[in-house]
Design an enzyme around this catalytic site. Structure first.
Site, PDB file in Angstrom:
ATOM      1  N   TYR A  83     -10.247  -2.856  -0.655  1.00 27.72           N
ATOM      2  CA  TYR A  83      -9.075  -2.387   0.219  1.00 27.72           C
ATOM      3  C   TYR A  83      -8.294  -3.630   0.555  1.00 27.72           C
ATOM      4  O   TYR A  83      -6.962  -3.758   0.280  1.00 27.72           O
ATOM      5  CB  TYR A  83      -9.439  -1.634   1.232  1.00 27.72           C
ATOM      6  CG  TYR A  83      -8.805  -0.207   1.336  1.00 27.72           C
ATOM      7  CD1 TYR A  83      -7.629  -0.012   0.717  1.00 27.72           C
ATOM      8  CD2 TYR A  83      -9.286   0.720   2.177  1.00 27.72           C
ATOM      9  CE1 TYR A  83      -6.966   1.217   0.754  1.00 27.72           C
ATOM     10  CE2 TYR A  83      -8.743   2.166   2.355  1.00 27.72           C
ATOM     11  CZ  TYR A  83      -7.286   2.269   1.577  1.00 27.72           C
ATOM     12  OH  TYR A  83      -6.922   3.583   1.731  1.00 27.72           O
ATOM     13  N   GLU A 135      -0.790  -6.179  -2.920  1.00 28.26           N
ATOM     14  CA  GLU A 135       0.701  -5.510  -2.714  1.00 28.26           C
ATOM     15  C   GLU A 135       1.514  -6.268  -1.898  1.00 28.26           C
ATOM     16  O   GLU A 135       2.998  -6.306  -2.187  1.00 28.26           O
ATOM     17  CB  GLU A 135       0.254  -4.222  -2.041  1.00 28.26           C
ATOM     18  CG  GLU A 135      -0.618  -3.297  -3.103  1.00 28.26           C
ATOM     19  CD  GLU A 135      -1.068  -2.105  -2.386  1.00 28.26           C
ATOM     20  OE1 GLU A 135      -0.324  -1.469  -1.380  1.00 28.26           O
ATOM     21  OE2 GLU A 135      -1.918  -1.417  -2.903  1.00 28.26           O
TER      22      GLU A 135
END
Ligand SMILES: CCCCCCCCCCCCC[C@@H](O)CC(=O)SCCNC(=O)CCNC(=O)[C@H](O)C(C)(C)COP(=O)(O)OP(=O)(O)OC[C@H]1O[C@@H](n2cnc3c(N)ncnc32)[C@H](O)[C@@H]1OP(=O)(O)O
EC number: 4.2.1.134
Length: 288
Positions: free
Chosen positions: A210, A217
């Site tokens: 994660y 991102e």
């Protein structure tokens, strides 16, 4: 609002709740629950007795499937198989590309069609949640899926100069490993044949993947900023007949900032799921 551990729920906590006139929370939240939980936080209420014996778990799972209905179960099995296969194809294509070319340059271009198709298909997860065939919170699913759709279509697809950034590979690898594990977990669970390794991987890999995905991102959006500023893409300038203005550059900055409150919510949601499924902890809301 306080929380009870399994031990408390079994003993003093549960009786405290009873003496306060509150019946213990129904466990577990089943597929027949009316739709999805309304908030991110509320998804922690769906305690499941992970410490139950295997036979008990199997009975529970069978009962759940029966309540879910044959049509919905069949659809979810097919959906999860298709998604597992799709992300596997993507993973294999990435490994093959890297082994053949020895570089990540051109990798996004070579896998983009598969990525766009399967990530866009994941919009159905919000639908599953809205119609109540999976118990995930619509907000949790909505934030997760929409941030991915945003990354795929409005960032990586639209801003060609960033497609060869290393950060793109970072989030692609994190997404791919996660999704192969996650969809195979759902598939095997629905078939009542869940290997422990898949369950373990589902609720452990995310601890690293994660943050890795989020870093990928954010670095990708960051890399896009100069291009977006220079070209003014997706921006609406004044004056215009509608008298509205929109600056995609600032939108990207706001999106990056929104990771600060939103990502921890998703991460802690997964940590709660992990405690529930792997450690058998029952989290029960109790009235103060
Ligand atoms: C427009 C601009 C938008 C900008 C927004 C900016 C926001 C920024 C913040 C967002 C950051 C996200 C970054 C992210 O993209 C990065 C990555 O993903 S990196 C890779 C690592 N990622 C992960 O590990 C993802 C983890 N996330 C998830 O797993 C899911 O997305 C999540 C929705 C969080 C899962 O939650 P859920 O509550 O579903 O947990 P469970 O899997 O434990 O499932 C709970 C129960 O539901 C059943 N279920 C769920 N889905 C299915 C299904 N498809 N089929 C069958 N059953 C399903 C599951 O079995 C559980 O049932 P039960 O409790 O009864 O056992």
């Amino acid at each position: 609002m306080g929380r009870l551990t399994e031990a408390e729920a079994a003993g003093g906590g549960a009786s405290a709740a009873r003496s306060a006139g509150t019946p213990p929370a129904p466990l577990p939240l089943t597929f027949t629950s009316p739709g999805c939980a309304a908030t991110m936080a509320s998804s922690e209420e769906d305690g499941t007795n992970g410490g139950a014996s295997e036979a008990g778990e199997e009975r529970e799972a069978t009962g759940k499937r029966r309540r879910l209905g044959l049509l919905a179960t069949t659809w979810l099995i097919l959906y999860n198989i298709a998604m597992t296969a799709g992300w596997m194809v993507l993973g294999i294509a990435m490994v093959r590309f890297y082994m053949e070319k020895g570089t990540h340059k051109g990798l996004y271009r070579s896998i983009q069609k598969t990525l766009k198709f399967f990530q866009t298909f994941a919009l159905l997860e919000i639908v599953h949640c809205l119609i109540g065939i999976v118990p995930t919170s619509v907000l949790v699913a909505g934030v997760q899926v929409s941030s991915r759709i945003f990354m795929v279509w409005l960032v990586t697809h639209s801003i060609k100069p960033i497609q060869n950034e290393e950060s793109v590979v970072l989030f692609l690898v994190a997404w791919t490993v996660t999704e192969i594990t996650r969809y195979s977990f759902y598939t095997f669970s629905l078939l009542n044949h869940l290997p422990y390794f898949i369950k373990w991987a589902r609720y452990n890999f995310f601890i690293i993947l994660y943050p890795v995905g989020v870093v990928g991102e954010l670095l990708t959006i960051h890399a896009a900023l100069p291009y977006v500023k220079k070209t003014g893409m997706f921006s609406i300038r004044l004056p215009n007949k509608y008298n509205v203005s929109f600056d995609y550059y600032y939108f990207l900055l706001i999106t990056m900032a929104s990771y600060i409150p939103l990502f921890p919510q998703l991460y802690f949601h997964m940590l709660r799921q992990r405690r529930k499924v792997l450690l058998g902890e029952v989290i029960v809301e109790k009235d103060d």
